[in-house]
Design a protein around this motif. Structure first.
Motif, PDB file in Angstrom:
ATOM      1  N   ASP A 755     -49.093  17.229 -96.645  1.00  0.00           N
ATOM      2  CA  ASP A 755     -48.058  17.161 -97.679  1.00  0.00           C
ATOM      3  C   ASP A 755     -46.830  17.916 -97.189  1.00  0.00           C
ATOM      4  O   ASP A 755     -46.889  18.670 -96.204  1.00  0.00           O
ATOM      5  N   ALA A 756     -45.712  17.680 -97.897  1.00  0.00           N
ATOM      6  CA  ALA A 756     -44.470  18.404 -97.629  1.00  0.00           C
ATOM      7  C   ALA A 756     -43.824  18.732 -98.949  1.00  0.00           C
ATOM      8  O   ALA A 756     -43.825  17.924 -99.880  1.00  0.00           O
ATOM      9  N   ALA A 757     -43.255  19.940 -99.056  1.00  0.00           N
ATOM     10  CA  ALA A 757     -42.653  20.371-100.319  1.00  0.00           C
ATOM     11  C   ALA A 757     -41.328  21.071-100.062  1.00  0.00           C
ATOM     12  O   ALA A 757     -41.179  21.800 -99.065  1.00  0.00           O
ATOM     13  N   PHE A 758     -40.394  20.832-100.953  1.00  0.00           N
ATOM     14  CA  PHE A 758     -39.103  21.514-100.895  1.00  0.00           C
ATOM     15  C   PHE A 758     -39.286  22.960-101.355  1.00  0.00           C
ATOM     16  O   PHE A 758     -39.918  23.215-102.380  1.00  0.00           O
ATOM     17  N   VAL A 759     -38.723  23.906-100.589  1.00  0.00           N
ATOM     18  CA  VAL A 759     -38.827  25.316-100.945  1.00  0.00           C
ATOM     19  C   VAL A 759     -37.498  25.843-101.448  1.00  0.00           C
ATOM     20  O   VAL A 759     -37.394  26.401-102.534  1.00  0.00           O
ATOM     21  N   ASP A 760     -36.440  25.668-100.670  1.00  0.00           N
ATOM     22  CA  ASP A 760     -35.159  26.249-101.059  1.00  0.00           C
ATOM     23  C   ASP A 760     -34.072  25.656-100.187  1.00  0.00           C
ATOM     24  O   ASP A 760     -34.337  25.016 -99.153  1.00  0.00           O
ATOM     25  N   GLU A 761     -32.829  25.869-100.611  1.00  0.00           N
ATOM     26  CA  GLU A 761     -31.691  25.529 -99.766  1.00  0.00           C
ATOM     27  C   GLU A 761     -30.715  26.693 -99.817  1.00  0.00           C
ATOM     28  O   GLU A 761     -30.670  27.453-100.791  1.00  0.00           O
ATOM     29  N   TYR A 762     -29.908  26.812 -98.742  1.00  0.00           N
ATOM     30  CA  TYR A 762     -29.008  27.956 -98.645  1.00  0.00           C
ATOM     31  C   TYR A 762     -27.698  27.505 -98.019  1.00  0.00           C
ATOM     32  O   TYR A 762     -27.676  26.701 -97.079  1.00  0.00           O
ATOM     33  N   ARG A 763     -26.591  28.047 -98.568  1.00  0.00           N
ATOM     34  CA  ARG A 763     -25.262  27.828 -97.999  1.00  0.00           C
ATOM     35  C   ARG A 763     -24.566  29.191 -97.956  1.00  0.00           C
ATOM     36  O   ARG A 763     -24.523  29.875 -98.971  1.00  0.00           O
ATOM     37  N   GLY A 764     -24.035  29.566 -96.836  1.00  0.00           N
ATOM     38  CA  GLY A 764     -23.389  30.869 -96.716  1.00  0.00           C
ATOM     39  C   GLY A 764     -22.596  30.980 -95.422  1.00  0.00           C
ATOM     40  O   GLY A 764     -22.342  29.976 -94.744  1.00  0.00           O
ATOM     41  N   LYS A 765     -22.209  32.225 -95.105  1.00  0.00           N
ATOM     42  CA  LYS A 765     -21.353  32.455 -93.937  1.00  0.00           C
ATOM     43  C   LYS A 765     -22.039  32.038 -92.642  1.00  0.00           C
ATOM     44  O   LYS A 765     -21.399  31.595 -91.682  1.00  0.00           O
ATOM     45  N   GLN A 766     -23.376  32.222 -92.572  1.00  0.00           N
ATOM     46  CA  GLN A 766     -24.089  31.896 -91.333  1.00  0.00           C
ATOM     47  C   GLN A 766     -24.242  30.388 -91.130  1.00  0.00           C
ATOM     48  O   GLN A 766     -24.649  29.945 -90.062  1.00  0.00           O
ATOM     49  N   ILE A 767     -23.957  29.596 -92.175  1.00  0.00           N
ATOM     50  CA  ILE A 767     -24.170  28.156 -92.126  1.00  0.00           C
ATOM     51  C   ILE A 767     -22.840  27.472 -91.839  1.00  0.00           C
ATOM     52  O   ILE A 767     -21.836  27.747 -92.506  1.00  0.00           O
ATOM     53  N   PRO A 768     -22.766  26.568 -90.856  1.00  0.00           N
ATOM     54  CA  PRO A 768     -21.519  25.868 -90.546  1.00  0.00           C
ATOM     55  C   PRO A 768     -20.999  25.100 -91.759  1.00  0.00           C
ATOM     56  O   PRO A 768     -21.761  24.674 -92.630  1.00  0.00           O
ATOM     57  N   LYS A 769     -19.690  24.919 -91.808  1.00  0.00           N
ATOM     58  CA  LYS A 769     -19.061  24.180 -92.898  1.00  0.00           C
ATOM     59  C   LYS A 769     -19.555  22.735 -92.910  1.00  0.00           C
ATOM     60  O   LYS A 769     -19.664  22.096 -91.859  1.00  0.00           O
ATOM     61  N   GLY A 770     -19.829  22.232 -94.102  1.00  0.00           N
ATOM     62  CA  GLY A 770     -20.327  20.869 -94.237  1.00  0.00           C
ATOM     63  C   GLY A 770     -21.818  20.745 -94.043  1.00  0.00           C
ATOM     64  O   GLY A 770     -22.359  19.640 -94.055  1.00  0.00           O
ATOM     65  N   LYS A 771     -22.497  21.885 -93.843  1.00  0.00           N
ATOM     66  CA  LYS A 771     -23.935  21.878 -93.633  1.00  0.00           C
ATOM     67  C   LYS A 771     -24.633  22.734 -94.705  1.00  0.00           C
ATOM     68  O   LYS A 771     -24.012  23.562 -95.372  1.00  0.00           O
ATOM     69  N   LYS A 772     -25.940  22.543 -94.840  1.00  0.00           N
ATOM     70  CA  LYS A 772     -26.765  23.395 -95.692  1.00  0.00           C
ATOM     71  C   LYS A 772     -28.109  23.591 -95.010  1.00  0.00           C
ATOM     72  O   LYS A 772     -28.568  22.729 -94.236  1.00  0.00           O
ATOM     73  N   SER A 773     -28.714  24.737 -95.261  1.00  0.00           N
ATOM     74  CA  SER A 773     -30.025  25.034 -94.701  1.00  0.00           C
ATOM     75  C   SER A 773     -31.090  24.713 -95.740  1.00  0.00           C
ATOM     76  O   SER A 773     -31.022  25.178 -96.873  1.00  0.00           O
ATOM     77  N   VAL A 774     -32.071  23.906 -95.355  1.00  0.00           N
ATOM     78  CA  VAL A 774     -33.156  23.514 -96.249  1.00  0.00           C
ATOM     79  C   VAL A 774     -34.473  24.013 -95.685  1.00  0.00           C
ATOM     80  O   VAL A 774     -34.793  23.759 -94.507  1.00  0.00           O
ATOM     81  N   THR A 775     -35.207  24.731 -96.489  1.00  0.00           N
ATOM     82  CA  THR A 775     -36.533  25.215 -96.098  1.00  0.00           C
ATOM     83  C   THR A 775     -37.585  24.270 -96.645  1.00  0.00           C
ATOM     84  O   THR A 775     -37.600  23.975 -97.853  1.00  0.00           O
TER      85      THR A 775
END
Length: 814
Positions: A755-775
């Motif tokens: 299985d696969a499950a969504f945990v969280d997403e993050y947008r901040g200074k460490q993340i390039p513009k136009g991108k988001k981090s998904v766990t």
């Protein structure tokens, strides 16, 4: 409706030892619901007639007097009083200590006690009429006027109830219990029912007969709306008080005595149930015509309201125009005036539905209209006429009948019904002899002929206006007269040919239980109308929304086409009590479209559907958590309620939703609902100030239950499974649904993926513009062995490579 037992006894001799509780119980079980039985005399406990022996000035108050009053106990009592009409020898109502009165007829009831007024001891109280509840029976002409009982020749000390003939029993009947029984809307009708119930003789009302001939006539131009109209022209009358006995009875049952001419009409209506009306004959020109009103005609009613008539209204007219709104209220032109010397008595019958429409149209339901709209039989006019003329002749010995016309254009045919006695016995569940059945029906005025197993029943006219129309009605009459208590409880048998499984009904039940028990939501119930404020806030386009012609309030005119306005109102009302809550409702909605015929073209209903709606409210600023809660409830609903799964899309923004946070819900490419965050503007217009609100609404009629359970047994994992989290960079518009399809689609990234499950997403200074981090949390395992760390790493790497290839994802390094 209130009834006087002493008045009923004019028509049926009820035994003096009759238990009132039994009478009320028997009437309730057989005929109408008796809500209350009141001994009227109890209102006047500790009240007596006193005679003022002399009056002295009060030593400490100019406006008060010290009255020496004889109350029949052998001792003259001092009573301080401020009445302006006191005189020596006057009979007055004295409330002794223990009596309950209202000071000056206002405020809460108080118990009289011995007291001192301005330093002078006072025994009890000399009362004005409104202080003891008799203001309408003995209206005071000016303030501080004491009730003068000098006209009642009774000795001092006589109880007030005895002196004023208040030793009566009042029965209060629930009007709803006799809506289909127009014959019971009067004392005579109830007396007839009691006579049948206890097999007592009923006093017949002697018919009125006259041989008067004159040019006086009544013309009926609308026979479908007025089957019968009797007019009697009389001279030798005048305005004067009616006898106390008549006033007393009118007052007891809740109406106000006015004068003899008006009191006779009200008294007869209360006695027979058939309204009557008296015109001032000098204000009627030419003859009486009963017709439909014409567009543009106006009528000034007795209550001084001028109305614009329409063609559906039935009016009484003379040669100059309308003088009364038929069956509802007389006009000001024909009013009984102080100098009235000639009258025209109206005893008429009007069609029920038309009277009901007219009364509702002008918001003017009267004692007359409330009776006519129950469908009174035209034969009852004879009783009303006979009683009216009896009292007119008694009150006006010089009376002369100068004109008479009975225009009976549409005679009522008694209802005739054939009843199979075998069917009757089967439905009753009890064998009754033919004599028993016939006897019970004869007591009620039915004519019965029995030949073999067939019974031919002819209903009396007073039961033939819709009350008795089918054989089941006859069965009810037999059963209630025999006594429901006399039917023994018996077992019944039935045959089940197969299980009935209404999956659509079960689905709605499952959904409600899922939201209430599993999701912790509170179910609410709201009225089918919507408040205009919330309609305009949530549904700015009101096209297609039905409006009520007679709304319960001016701002409740719309009938619901969506559950959202009422849900928003519920959120607003609960905001002051709770900071976080979730509610739902399942109810019917109505649309002004797709009218479907029920019986014929004149009987049609708007489209009706069942919707399911919910609201999640929170004062927290984290909208993401609120969105996930709402989406989680909807996303898991198909699984837990056994229905076909729907999907979320983002295609058409709901008018009430925020510009970003919203989703559409589709089933097989058909939109069945929406969910989203209530827009800030709409929220403020609803009066929701400090809460964020997620709303959803589904068309419950479009949801499809699974034809059968698709559950199948699976072993629990025999070997350990591992949760492995990966964090990757995606474009900001990438959707979790697309990620999941890549990982767990038809061709999984790895055979070891469970299985696969969504945990969280993050947008901040460490993340390039136009991108988001998904766990993403991967569940990795095998049915054959325990995996090594390298095998787990390999499975995770395959997932990351596939996401990189198909969605352009990158492994997050910081």
């Amino acid at each position: 409706m209130k009834l006087s037992l002493s008045w009923i006894k004019d028509y049926v001799k009820i035994p003096e030892n009759m238990d009132l509780k039994k009478l009320a119980y028997d009437l309730t079980m057989s005929t109408v619901e008796v809500e209350d039985v009141e001994e009227l005399a109890r209102r006047f406990d500790h009240m007596v007639v006193g005679v003022i022996d002399r009056i002295e000035a009060h030593p400490n108050a100019d406006r008060l007097k010290v009255c020496k009053v004889d109350i029949g106990d052998g001792e003259i009592k001092d009573i301080v009083c401020g009445g302006i009409n006191l005189r020596e020898g006057m009979r007055v109502a004295v409330s002794c200590p223990g009596a309950v009165v209202r000071w000056h007829g206002e405020g809460e009831p108080v118990v009289i006690k011995n007291s001192k007024l301005r330093g002078v001891a006072s025994f009890g109280m000399i009362c004005a009429s409104d202080e003891i509840g008799l203001g309408e029976l003995f209206p005071a002409e000016q303030e501080a006027e004491i009730l003068d009982l000098s006209a009642f020749d009774v000795p001092a000390g006589t109880s007030l109830a005895d002196a004023l003939d208040m030793n009566d029993i009042l029965l209060e009947i629930d009007n709803k219990s006799m809506t289909n029984r127009p014959d019971l809307w009067g004392h005579y009708g109830i007396a007839r029912e009691i006579a049948a119930l206890y097999d007592l003789p009923l006093t017949e009302i002697e018919p009125f007969e006259t041989d008067v001939t004159s040019d006086f006539k009544v013309e009926i131009m609308s026979p479908d709306r007025c089957p019968r109209y009797i007019g009697v022209e009389m001279s030798g009358v005048g305005v004067k008080p009616s006898p106390y006995q008549m006033q007393n009875r009118i007052w007891k049952v809740g109406m106000r005595p006015i004068n003899a001419l008006v009191d006779i009409t009200n008294y007869v209506m209360l006695a027979t149930g058939n309204p009557t009306h008296a015109f001032d004959a000098d204000n009627i020109t030419d003859h009486i015509v009963v017709r439909h009103a014409e567009e543009g005609e106006k009528l000034l009613l007795l209550n001084d309201h001028e109305i614009d008539l329409c063609e559906d209204d039935l009016v009484i007219t003379d040669s100059e125009g309308p003088v009364a709104l038929a069956g509802v209220m007389g006009g000001a032109k024909d009013s009984i005036l102080p100098k009235t010397e000639r009258v025209i008595l109206e005893v008429a019958n009007f069609e029920a539905t038309g009277i009901r429409r007219t009364a509702l149209r002008y918001d003017n339901r009267t004692e007359a209209s409330s009776r006519y709209e129950k469908a009174i039989d035209p034969e009852r006019c004879d009783q009303a006429l006979a009683l009216s003329m009896k009292y007119f002749k008694e009150l006006y010995p010089e009376l002369k009948v100068t004109g008479y016309c009975d225009n009976y254009v549409k005679k009522l045919e008694p209802a005739e019904i054939d009843v199979d006695l075998v069917w009757l016995e089967k439905r009753l569940g009890k064998h009754l002899t033919n004599d028993e059945i016939q006897g019970k029906l004869n007591q009620l005025g039915f004519d019965v002929e029995i030949q073999g197993s067939n019974m031919h029943v002819t209903a009396p006219t007073w039961r033939s206006t819709g009350d008795i129309s089918i054989k089941d009605d006859v069965m009810e009459e037999v059963a209630r007269m025999y006594g429901y208590d006399n039917f023994e409880a018996t077992e019944f048998t039935t045959t089940f040919t197969g299980a009935i499984n209404q999956k659509d009904k079960s689905l709605i039940r499952n959904i409600k239980e899922y939201m209430a028990f599993r999701c912790g939501m509170q179910e609410i119930y709201t009225y089918p109308w919507m408040n205009d404020t919330f309609v305009h806030a949530v549904l700015p386009n009101t096209d297609g929304i039905l409006k009520l012609s007679t709304p319960p309030a001016p701002d409740l005119s719309y009938i619901r086409s969506s559950l959202l306005p009422n849900l928003c109102e519920a959120v607003m009302k609960n905001e002051r009590y709770f900071h976080t809550f979730s509610i739902f409702e399942e109810a019917q909605v109505f649309f002004d479209r797709n009218y479907t015929s029920v019986y014929d073209e004149s009987e049609s209903l708007p489209e009706q559907r069942r919707h399911i709606g919910g609201a999640f409210a929170s004062s927290e600023k984290d909208i993401t958590a609120l969105f996930r809660e709402a989406k989680g409830v909807l996303e898991n609903m198909p699984r837990y309620t056994h229905m076909e799964a729907y999907e979320f899309r983002k295609e058409e923004k709901p008018v009430w939703a925020d510009n970003v946070v919203w989703l559409n819900i589709y089933l097989n490419d058909e939109k069945i609902g929406d969910m989203g965050l209530l827009a800030k503007k709409a929220s403020m217009e609803c009066g929701i100030k400090n809460l964020s609100v997620m709303l959803f609404e589904l068309d419950g009629t479009k949801l499809k239950p699974l034809k059968s359970r698709t559950n199948h047994f699976e072993h629990l994992a025999e070997y350990p499974e591992t949760d492995y989290d990966i964090s990757m960079l995606f474009d900001v518009d990438a959707m979790w649904k697309d990620m999941y399809d890549v990982i767990m689609g038809k061709k999984k990234a790895s055979a070891m993926l469970k299985d696969a499950a969504f945990v969280d997403e993050y947008r901040g200074k460490q993340i390039p513009k136009g991108k988001k981090s998904v766990t993403i949390r991967l569940t990795i395992g095998s049915d054959e062995k325990t995996l090594t760390s390298q095998e787990i790493e390999n499975a995770a790497n395959k997932v990351m490579k596939k996401l990189t290839k198909q969605m352009g994802a990158e492994l997050r390094t910081q």
